[in-house]
Design a protein around this motif. Sequence first.
Motif, PDB file in Angstrom:
ATOM      1  N   TRP A 131      67.466  24.721  16.273  1.00 35.21           N
ATOM      2  CA  TRP A 131      67.704  25.136  14.955  1.00 35.21           C
ATOM      3  C   TRP A 131      68.617  23.940  14.172  1.00 35.21           C
ATOM      4  CZ3 TRP A 131      72.543  25.351  12.543  1.00 35.21           C
ATOM      5  CH2 TRP A 131      73.636  25.425  13.223  1.00 35.21           C
ATOM      6  N   LEU A 181      69.855  31.215  11.264  1.00 37.00           N
ATOM      7  CA  LEU A 181      69.373  30.423  12.009  1.00 37.00           C
ATOM      8  C   LEU A 181      69.719  30.329  13.366  1.00 37.00           C
ATOM      9  CD1 LEU A 181      68.791  27.084   9.594  1.00 37.00           C
ATOM     10  CD2 LEU A 181      67.146  28.977  10.161  1.00 37.00           C
ATOM     11  N   GLN A 189      63.675  29.513  17.397  1.00 39.17           N
ATOM     12  CA  GLN A 189      64.233  28.340  16.943  1.00 39.17           C
ATOM     13  C   GLN A 189      63.096  27.034  17.244  1.00 39.17           C
ATOM     14  OE1 GLN A 189      68.319  27.496  18.324  1.00 39.17           O
ATOM     15  NE2 GLN A 189      68.698  29.531  18.206  1.00 39.17           N
ATOM     16  N   LEU A 237      61.604  33.738  11.481  1.00 43.31           N
ATOM     17  CA  LEU A 237      62.374  32.838  10.513  1.00 43.31           C
ATOM     18  C   LEU A 237      61.859  33.327   9.185  1.00 43.31           C
ATOM     19  CD1 LEU A 237      63.561  30.052  10.122  1.00 43.31           C
ATOM     20  CD2 LEU A 237      61.253  29.002  10.226  1.00 43.31           C
TER      21      LEU A 237
END
Length: 292
Positions: A131, A181, A189, A237
């Motif tokens: 990330w 994140l 990630q 995400l």
Amino acid sequence: MARHLLPAFVLAAALGCAPAPPEGQGPPLWSISDADSTVWLFGSVHVLRPNLVWRSARLDAALAEAEIVVFEADVGAEAATAYQALAAQRGAYPPGQTLPAALNADQRAALARAAQKVGLDARQFETVRPWLAALQLSAAAYARQGAVQSAGVETVLAARARADGARIAHLETVEQQVGFLADLSERDQIDFLLETIEAVNAGAAAATALDEAWARGDVRRLARGLDAEFDAMPPALRAAVLTDRNARWTDEIIAMLAGEDDVLVAVGAAHLVGEENVIDMLRARGLAVEGP
């Protein structure tokens, strides 16, 4: 990933001249009102080229009326320091683990190409979690394009709000934004990193075109470009940085309208156009939102 969507803290640490927006246009601006207050909703871009003209008379009028100006998060010096500490804490692999070991040979080669393209050495990502590697690549790419935080919407509007005596508030903390994140699974990630690598290797033309569509108030073109990026996102995400936040912010904006203050809310433009956006969520709750 579009700088219209990345959480504001991402770029806090971190060409050509476009024409001025036509009269009466400029970046998208919406409003909702009741008997004693108005909430304006402005789609921001966190980092911009300094010579991109985007201020409009409509935005300046709303800013002059607003008693409170609300941003996603603080992007000032103290917040940047807090982000650096959190990135060091949550963005490093424990001893014995490395990013290259988490990637296959083709992915490592793509990372090396992207790093070289933005002036970085891929070896600096050796112990960096995916990330954070994605954020560092994005920030370097934006800097290469000449986009800087000092020209971004939050920096410009915050200075004006302070000069006018408006109060400044934030929807999220730096800790929350890092967590969106850092709390993703390793697989998600890595998917985020791979998406970022692909965007960096594709070049700057798409991001520049979106910035200019935003500055002209071309909502349809902006939505098309952002929807294409949304569709490429891993579901986890997308939920973490877009849809879950939009739902929370919708509740908070409704609460703002219930108060007596006039409020200007400036959040990433991707939260206000495209799929599952805040404007549509507000309208679905029965609110009459004026704007594009």
